[in-house]
Write an enzyme that holds these catalytic residues in place. Sequence first.
Site, mmCIF file in Angstrom:
data_model
loop_
_atom_site.group_PDB
_atom_site.id
_atom_site.type_symbol
_atom_site.label_atom_id
_atom_site.label_comp_id
_atom_site.label_asym_id
_atom_site.label_seq_id
_atom_site.Cartn_x
_atom_site.Cartn_y
_atom_site.Cartn_z
ATOM 1 N N LYS A 91 0.867 -1.187 0.000
ATOM 2 C CA LYS A 91 0.000 0.000 0.000
ATOM 3 C C LYS A 91 0.896 1.226 0.000
ATOM 4 C CE LYS A 91 -4.183 -1.874 1.943
ATOM 5 N NZ LYS A 91 -3.724 -3.259 1.675
ATOM 6 N N ASP A 125 -1.503 -2.193 -4.256
ATOM 7 C CA ASP A 125 -2.932 -2.139 -3.902
ATOM 8 C C ASP A 125 -3.479 -0.751 -4.209
ATOM 9 O OD1 ASP A 125 -2.947 -4.719 -2.928
ATOM 10 O OD2 ASP A 125 -2.879 -4.136 -0.813
ATOM 11 N N MET A 126 -4.771 -0.669 -4.482
ATOM 12 C CA MET A 126 -5.388 0.652 -4.676
ATOM 13 C C MET A 126 -6.146 1.022 -3.401
ATOM 14 S SD MET A 126 -5.576 3.249 -6.538
ATOM 15 C CE MET A 126 -5.232 2.925 -8.259
ATOM 16 N N ARG A 172 -4.708 -5.766 -11.476
ATOM 17 C CA ARG A 172 -5.698 -6.533 -10.696
ATOM 18 C C ARG A 172 -6.997 -5.738 -10.786
ATOM 19 N NH1 ARG A 172 -4.619 -6.172 -4.658
ATOM 20 N NH2 ARG A 172 -3.142 -7.880 -4.949
ATOM 21 N N GLY A 176 -13.600 -2.841 -5.475
ATOM 22 C CA GLY A 176 -13.223 -1.649 -4.703
ATOM 23 C C GLY A 176 -13.908 -1.708 -3.347
ATOM 24 N N THR A 214 -12.167 -11.441 -7.301
ATOM 25 C CA THR A 214 -13.564 -11.408 -6.864
ATOM 26 C C THR A 214 -13.975 -12.759 -6.286
ATOM 27 O OG1 THR A 214 -15.836 -10.928 -7.550
ATOM 28 C CG2 THR A 214 -14.470 -12.080 -9.161
ATOM 29 N N HIS A 215 -15.001 -12.690 -5.401
ATOM 30 C CA HIS A 215 -15.633 -13.929 -4.912
ATOM 31 C C HIS A 215 -17.069 -13.989 -5.386
ATOM 32 C CE1 HIS A 215 -12.944 -11.982 -1.972
ATOM 33 N NE2 HIS A 215 -12.360 -13.154 -1.981
ATOM 34 N N ARG A 276 -10.385 -1.382 11.177
ATOM 35 C CA ARG A 276 -10.491 -0.332 10.158
ATOM 36 C C ARG A 276 -11.185 -0.876 8.909
ATOM 37 N NH1 ARG A 276 -6.753 1.543 6.430
ATOM 38 N NH2 ARG A 276 -5.193 0.167 7.327
ATOM 39 N N ARG A 277 -10.763 -2.075 8.468
ATOM 40 C CA ARG A 277 -11.354 -2.634 7.256
ATOM 41 C C ARG A 277 -12.854 -2.864 7.451
ATOM 42 N NH1 ARG A 277 -7.572 -4.364 3.307
ATOM 43 N NH2 ARG A 277 -9.351 -4.708 1.948
HETATM 44 P P1 FDA Z 1 -19.038 -9.142 -3.180
HETATM 45 O O1 FDA Z 1 -18.672 -8.087 -2.207
HETATM 46 O O2 FDA Z 1 -20.369 -9.092 -3.818
HETATM 47 O O3 FDA Z 1 -18.818 -10.551 -2.495
HETATM 48 C C1 FDA Z 1 -19.236 -11.758 -3.088
HETATM 49 C C2 FDA Z 1 -19.369 -12.804 -1.986
HETATM 50 O O4 FDA Z 1 -18.065 -13.089 -1.449
HETATM 51 C C3 FDA Z 1 -20.183 -12.297 -0.788
HETATM 52 O O5 FDA Z 1 -21.535 -12.595 -0.942
HETATM 53 C C4 FDA Z 1 -19.555 -13.015 0.376
HETATM 54 O O6 FDA Z 1 -20.103 -14.319 0.482
HETATM 55 C C5 FDA Z 1 -18.112 -13.185 -0.021
HETATM 56 N N1 FDA Z 1 -17.211 -12.185 0.541
HETATM 57 C C6 FDA Z 1 -16.646 -11.153 -0.117
HETATM 58 N N2 FDA Z 1 -15.778 -10.484 0.693
HETATM 59 C C7 FDA Z 1 -15.838 -11.101 1.881
HETATM 60 C C8 FDA Z 1 -15.163 -10.915 3.128
HETATM 61 N N3 FDA Z 1 -14.247 -9.970 3.320
HETATM 62 N N4 FDA Z 1 -15.458 -11.783 4.143
HETATM 63 C C9 FDA Z 1 -16.343 -12.790 3.979
HETATM 64 N N5 FDA Z 1 -16.985 -13.017 2.825
HETATM 65 C C10 FDA Z 1 -16.746 -12.196 1.799
HETATM 66 N N6 FDA Z 1 -10.174 -3.522 -2.884
HETATM 67 C C11 FDA Z 1 -9.605 -2.306 -3.060
HETATM 68 O O7 FDA Z 1 -10.288 -1.288 -2.973
HETATM 69 N N7 FDA Z 1 -8.268 -2.202 -3.332
HETATM 70 C C12 FDA Z 1 -7.468 -3.302 -3.469
HETATM 71 O O8 FDA Z 1 -6.276 -3.164 -3.732
HETATM 72 C C13 FDA Z 1 -8.066 -4.577 -3.298
HETATM 73 N N8 FDA Z 1 -7.337 -5.721 -3.400
HETATM 74 C C14 FDA Z 1 -7.966 -6.940 -3.395
HETATM 75 C C15 FDA Z 1 -7.234 -8.108 -3.615
HETATM 76 C C16 FDA Z 1 -7.875 -9.328 -3.705
HETATM 77 C C17 FDA Z 1 -7.071 -10.555 -3.984
HETATM 78 C C18 FDA Z 1 -9.291 -9.391 -3.541
HETATM 79 C C19 FDA Z 1 -10.011 -10.696 -3.683
HETATM 80 C C20 FDA Z 1 -10.004 -8.255 -3.256
HETATM 81 C C21 FDA Z 1 -9.361 -7.036 -3.159
HETATM 82 N N9 FDA Z 1 -10.054 -5.875 -2.860
HETATM 83 C C22 FDA Z 1 -9.441 -4.658 -3.003
HETATM 84 C C23 FDA Z 1 -11.423 -5.964 -2.285
HETATM 85 C C24 FDA Z 1 -12.484 -5.891 -3.338
HETATM 86 O O9 FDA Z 1 -12.520 -4.599 -3.884
HETATM 87 C C25 FDA Z 1 -13.884 -6.230 -2.771
HETATM 88 O O10 FDA Z 1 -14.195 -5.360 -1.736
HETATM 89 C C26 FDA Z 1 -14.001 -7.641 -2.220
HETATM 90 O O11 FDA Z 1 -13.295 -8.555 -3.018
HETATM 91 C C27 FDA Z 1 -15.472 -8.062 -2.211
HETATM 92 O O12 FDA Z 1 -15.994 -7.976 -3.520
HETATM 93 P P2 FDA Z 1 -16.419 -9.251 -4.379
HETATM 94 O O13 FDA Z 1 -16.042 -8.998 -5.806
HETATM 95 O O14 FDA Z 1 -15.871 -10.479 -3.795
HETATM 96 O O15 FDA Z 1 -18.000 -9.201 -4.382
#
Ligand code: FDA
Length: 306
Positions: A91, A125-126, A172, A176, A214-215, A276-277
């Site tokens: 970061k 990271d962003m 990546r 967000g 993404t998840h 914080r997160r």
């Molecule tokens: P969504 O939020 O819709 O989640 C889909 C499903 O995944 C949810 O229904 C839940 O079941 C599960 N889930 C998701 N996050 C969860 C959590 N923390 N705990 C438990 N379950 C969870 N953001 C950013 O602003 N800057 C960055 O540099 C990064 N870097 C980054 C790296 C990696 C490897 C990942 C996977 C994510 C990031 N992010 C990030 C975070 C990203 O922006 C986003 O907030 C989360 O990935 C959640 O978004 P989803 O796309 O998973 O969808």
Amino acid sequence: MALLDRTIVQVLPAVPKPVVQRLSSRYIAGAKLEDALRVVRELNAAGKMATIDVLGEEVTSADEARAIAGQYEDVLARVDAAGLDANVSVKLTGLGLELDYDLCRDNLEAVVRDAAARGSFVRIDMEDATTTERTLQLYRALRADGHENVGAVVQACLRRTFDDLEDLDNVRLCKGIYVEPVSIAYRGFHEVRRNFVRCLERLVGQGSYVAIATHDEYLIDEAQRIVRGARLATDRYEFQMLLGVRPERGDELVTAGHRLRIYVPYGERWYEYSLRRLQENPRIAGYVARDTLRGLTSLGRRSATS
Ligand code: FDA
């Protein structure tokens, strides 16, 4: 549900630290580098790559920022010595972005050079939207200086992101995590998804290396459709997930032949970081609370039947 998420966030600071530790333990490798290395070893054994994040809080001096760069160099050395498949995620505020742009650049460049010498890679990271311009500027400056082992992150929630993609070679893509004003960000769940797909199509179309972070089941499906449609070789993209989130879905991606990298945060400041997160994004707090409740209920059920 949003109200419930916000309520969880409000009561969080009152929750005893050991409870927060229990809640965060599946999302954070631990306090020490050894904890991160142990987790990475397990992930590698399961066919997953990793990216290690040293958890830091706001840095207030140049010395603190240099110390964080030094910690990343330790991580890279230990990963190299242990022959693990892991790179690092940094970061820029941790490397001094809010103190001095040039200090941050020097720290970042030191980590990137060290990573290159070890055949490794640095993902920037962003963070929140106040840092977007400077972060992309630093990424571009390092690439222009010939550093190819550095990559950026873009956020599908930001309206500017599609236009930012043009010259990004290694990205990546994520939704967000920061809650941004509607003037600069899409707020609707479907709007963000739509922009994610549009950005992914553009990145694949222009030949950028893309890490699909993404998840979200819909986006995982769309991403598979897009990479299949473009006949992308498996070494031209990777999926990425956070430690502890949907690990069984990650296993399925690996079994299906995709490469998957897990984001592994560790550090002494895990408590401040977790708080914080969770406070930054009440929706995440909601996920964590629901996951934990599910875990407790199934534990209860198991002990009732055993
Ligand atoms: P969504 O939020 O819709 O989640 C889909 C499903 O995944 C949810 O229904 C839940 O079941 C599960 N889930 C998701 N996050 C969860 C959590 N923390 N705990 C438990 N379950 C969870 N953001 C950013 O602003 N800057 C960055 O540099 C990064 N870097 C980054 C790296 C990696 C490897 C990942 C996977 C994510 C990031 N992010 C990030 C975070 C990203 O922006 C986003 O907030 C989360 O990935 C959640 O978004 P989803 O796309 O998973 O969808």
